[in-house]
Design a protein around this motif. Structure first.
Motif, PDB file in Angstrom:
ATOM      1  N   LEU A 178       2.563  -0.269  10.512  1.00 21.61           N
ATOM      2  CA  LEU A 178       2.574  -0.495   9.062  1.00 21.61           C
ATOM      3  C   LEU A 178       2.866   0.776   8.261  1.00 21.61           C
ATOM      4  CD1 LEU A 178      -0.427  -2.974   8.710  1.00 21.61           C
ATOM      5  CD2 LEU A 178       1.987  -3.458   8.286  1.00 21.61           C
ATOM      6  N   LYS A 179       2.481   1.937   8.822  1.00 25.09           N
ATOM      7  CA  LYS A 179       2.728   3.235   8.176  1.00 25.09           C
ATOM      8  C   LYS A 179       2.257   3.233   6.717  1.00 25.09           C
ATOM      9  CE  LYS A 179       6.626   4.358  11.164  1.00 25.09           C
ATOM     10  NZ  LYS A 179       5.821   5.216  12.045  1.00 25.09           N
ATOM     11  N   THR A 180       0.971   3.062   6.564  1.00 26.84           N
ATOM     12  CA  THR A 180       0.405   2.968   5.223  1.00 26.84           C
ATOM     13  C   THR A 180      -0.990   3.574   5.200  1.00 26.84           C
ATOM     14  OG1 THR A 180      -0.092   1.431   3.425  1.00 26.84           O
ATOM     15  CG2 THR A 180      -0.561   0.680   5.648  1.00 26.84           C
ATOM     16  N   HIS A 181      -1.481   3.894   4.001  1.00 23.94           N
ATOM     17  CA  HIS A 181      -2.843   4.404   3.866  1.00 23.94           C
ATOM     18  C   HIS A 181      -3.822   3.381   4.421  1.00 23.94           C
ATOM     19  CE1 HIS A 181      -2.372   7.792   0.702  1.00 23.94           C
ATOM     20  NE2 HIS A 181      -1.268   7.674   1.416  1.00 23.94           N
TER      21      HIS A 181
ATOM     22  N   GLY B  78       0.817  -1.203   0.000  1.00 26.31           N
ATOM     23  CA  GLY B  78       0.000   0.000   0.000  1.00 26.31           C
ATOM     24  C   GLY B  78       0.852   1.254   0.000  1.00 26.31           C
ATOM     25  N   GLU B  79       0.190   2.400  -0.195  1.00 24.34           N
ATOM     26  CA  GLU B  79       0.914   3.667  -0.247  1.00 24.34           C
ATOM     27  C   GLU B  79       1.385   4.055   1.149  1.00 24.34           C
ATOM     28  OE1 GLU B  79       0.087   8.138  -2.007  1.00 24.34           O
ATOM     29  OE2 GLU B  79      -0.837   6.374  -2.946  1.00 24.34           O
TER      30      GLU B  79
ATOM     31  N   LYS C  51      -9.217  10.297   2.042  1.00 21.23           N
ATOM     32  CA  LYS C  51      -7.928  10.822   2.468  1.00 21.23           C
ATOM     33  C   LYS C  51      -6.993   9.649   2.782  1.00 21.23           C
ATOM     34  CE  LYS C  51      -9.332  15.206   2.613  1.00 21.23           C
ATOM     35  NZ  LYS C  51      -9.458  15.909   3.896  1.00 21.23           N
ATOM     36  N   PRO C  52      -5.729   9.903   3.105  1.00 23.19           N
ATOM     37  CA  PRO C  52      -4.816   8.794   3.438  1.00 23.19           C
ATOM     38  C   PRO C  52      -5.342   7.894   4.550  1.00 23.19           C
ATOM     39  CG  PRO C  52      -3.559  10.786   3.055  1.00 23.19           C
ATOM     40  CD  PRO C  52      -5.004  11.184   3.001  1.00 23.19           C
ATOM     41  N   ILE C  53      -6.042   8.475   5.511  1.00 20.55           N
ATOM     42  CA  ILE C  53      -6.800   7.679   6.484  1.00 20.55           C
ATOM     43  C   ILE C  53      -8.266   8.010   6.260  1.00 20.55           C
ATOM     44  CG2 ILE C  53      -7.290   7.239   8.925  1.00 20.55           C
ATOM     45  CD1 ILE C  53      -4.432   8.081   9.546  1.00 20.55           C
TER      46      ILE C  53
END
Length: 554
Positions: free
Chosen positions: A230-233, A168-169, A273-275
């Motif tokens: 995870l630091k992901t969208h 993921g992004e 949005k990213p989240i």
């Protein structure tokens, strides 16, 4: 026979654990790897071995030897042969069907064993999806990855899905040491353990499955920690708009993410949005039954790296379709119980993933992470007028409702309000007419399905701040509502004998606090409501809660 061993293993696939044994805690940890805790009263806890519990164990890398050595080490008596066969059979089933990468258009389904292959070939549903490839394998279109897993689980064949998950992004997100509300913040040990169990080691990543923790134990924090790891969208799916707002509030409070990076996707707003935090309802919205689901693309058209299913046991059956299409993503289910009234737990296992972590309610209560709660059932007679109506009513549902709306319950509510004056109290009921009568008599604010989301948030905030000490709520407050200071719940009526609902309503008062919590259920005796209440009572007693029954003169 060894008297020091704490476990009694039985041929009906249940196991009784003596909680007074010095080895009880060790046994609990080891048993949780391949059995489900189903009862935890005072002295003996009951565990159940099932096909899903064994498949969970297999998904976590447990072998037949691992499980049997645990049983032999803990069991006071010889292990029944029928149980040994059941464990071996289900472990063999898990490893028999594997799904691996093939090319951009197809996955490869490999089948071990001529019997399993014959059953697959005889299924018209499966063969409408599969393309024969070799003597022991089939090709699966990539977009049928989830559907084939559902169809196989219906036949009793879990799929060992070995296709790597997409990353993921990227999104830089970190937990705060001090929250925006100026409180120190750190993870509780079990929250950290839960996320570690979900992700696995970096050499052997997992990243899909369910975490089961009691209401009030901070499942939202577990989800936030997974996001930070995870630091992901991330796409978060929730039961209602109130829980959407709660997730947003918690993420802003406990991480360094900014508000412009969080979107709400609901009936009111459509932000990606990213989240992004969305409701289950918006995903399954369509104008008519023949129309397409207008918002399913939310799941598939954005480079999500993680999807979080809040209250995953509520995952609508319709949502299984879109969940089946996102098997390449990291998937985290959060819940206090995987019990489903439609008995589709196996599909949750297949599509979201196996159970990765759970811990008993009683353990967290003992450690002070959730409140000590006392459960009370108050049994009262029917009023004379209602008794005649009950006796002549047609249909079980009609009789149940008459008993549930017994007007004498209002007097008990008044007595309990006086007894707990000054406490934060929730009055909960199934029927709107009943709620309206309570509101008219006592004048407290009320939240139902028809209450606008803005008004709901205002009333919940007033309750949290202490401006309102009592709220009247319908079943909309069963799920994902954070009311940390609520210490008393008065239940006037419920959804027949739903164990799931009982767990969720009790959960409204389990946030840790200085005082003990009290959960009251008012029941009309000698009616069908009393029969259903026994099922709910049994569930609470099995979780280890004291349960006092009172029958006052009226």
């Amino acid at each position: 026979m060894n008297q020091d061993k704490p476990l009694f293993v039985q041929s009906d696939k249940t196991m009784l654990l003596d909680v007074h044994s010095p080895r009880a805690e060790e046994a609990r940890v080891r048993l949780s790897q391949f059995a489900e805790l189903v009862k935890s009263p005072e002295h003996m806890h009951t565990y159940q071995v099932s096909n899903i519990s064994i498949w969970n164990a297999a998904a976590m890398g447990k072998s037949y030897e691992d499980i049997i050595s645990t049983l032999e080490d803990l069991s006071r008596f010889e292990i029944p042969q029928s149980l040994l066969f059941f464990i071996k059979d289900n472990l063999d089933r898990f490893g028999a069907i594997k799904l691996t990468p093939y090319d951009n258009d197809y996955h490869l389904l490999t089948v071990k064993g001529s019997l399993f292959k014959a059953q697959i070939i005889s299924s018209k549903t499966l063969m409408a999806i599969l393309q024969p490839f070799s003597e022991d394998s089939f090709l699966v279109p990539w977009y049928k990855r989830g559907e084939i897993k559902i169809q196989l689980i219906k036949l009793g064949f879990p799929t060992d899905d070995l296709i790597p998950l997409k990353k993921g992004e990227k999104l830089e997100i970190n937990e705060r040491d001090v929250t925006l509300s100026k409180k120190s913040f750190s993870l509780r040990p079990y929250q950290r353990e839960a996320v570690q169990a979900f992700l696995g080691s970096r050499e052997n990543e997992k990243g899909y499955g369910n975490i089961i923790l009691p209401c009030g134990s901070g499942k939202t924090v577990v989800g936030i920690h997974a996001m930070c790891e995870l630091k992901t969208h991330t796409l978060i799916l929730c039961p209602n708009v109130t829980s959407v707002h709660q997730w947003k509030r918690e993420i802003l409070d406990k991480t360094d993410i900014t508000e412009d990076m969080i979107g709400e996707y609901s009936g009111e707003l459509k932000e990606v949005k990213p989240i992004t935090i969305a409701t289950y309802q918006i995903l399954i919205y369509r104008t008519t039954e023949s129309d397409e689901y207008k918002h399913f693309s939310l799941m598939t058209d954005h480079p999500w790296g993680l999807v979080i299913y809040d209250e995953v046991h509520m995952l609508p059956a319709t949502c299984f379709k879109v969940t089946a299409e996102i098997q390449s993503m990291y998937r985290l289910g959060l819940t206090a119980t995987l019990v489903r009234e439609d008995h589709r737990e196996a599909e949750v296992f297949s599509l979201v993933g196996p159970k990765r972590y759970d811990t008993p309610w009683s353990v967290l209560e003992r450690q002070g992470f959730i409140a000590k709660a006392y459960c009370h059932e108050i049994r009262i007679p029917l009023s004379e007028e209602a008794a005649v109506e009950y006796a002549t009513a047609k249909g079980a549902a009609g009789r149940y409702r008459i008993a549930a709306e017994n007007p004498l319950k209002e007097k008990v509510v008044e007595e309990l309000l006086n007894k707990h004056e000054g406490d934060r109290i929730l009055i909960i009921a199934q029927y709107l007419d009943q709620l309206e009568k309570i509101k008219k008599r006592f004048g407290f604010p009320m939240i139902t399905g028809s209450t606008g989301n803005k008004k709901r948030d205002e009333l919940y905030d007033a309750f949290r701040s202490g401006k309102e000490n009592v709220l009247i709520v319908s079943k909309v407050a069963n799920y994902a509502i954070d009311l940390p200071d609520a210490s008393v719940a008065i239940q006037l009526s419920g959804s027949f004998g739903s164990r799931q609902e009982e767990a969720q309503r009790l959960g409204r008062i389990l946030r840790p606090k200085e005082k003990d919590s009290h959960f009251y259920t008012i029941v009309t005796k000698f009616t069908s409501e009393e029969d259903f209440a026994q099922n709910r009572q049994k569930f609470l007693a099995e979780q280890g809660y004291s349960y006092e029954i009172e029958s006052p003169d009226m």
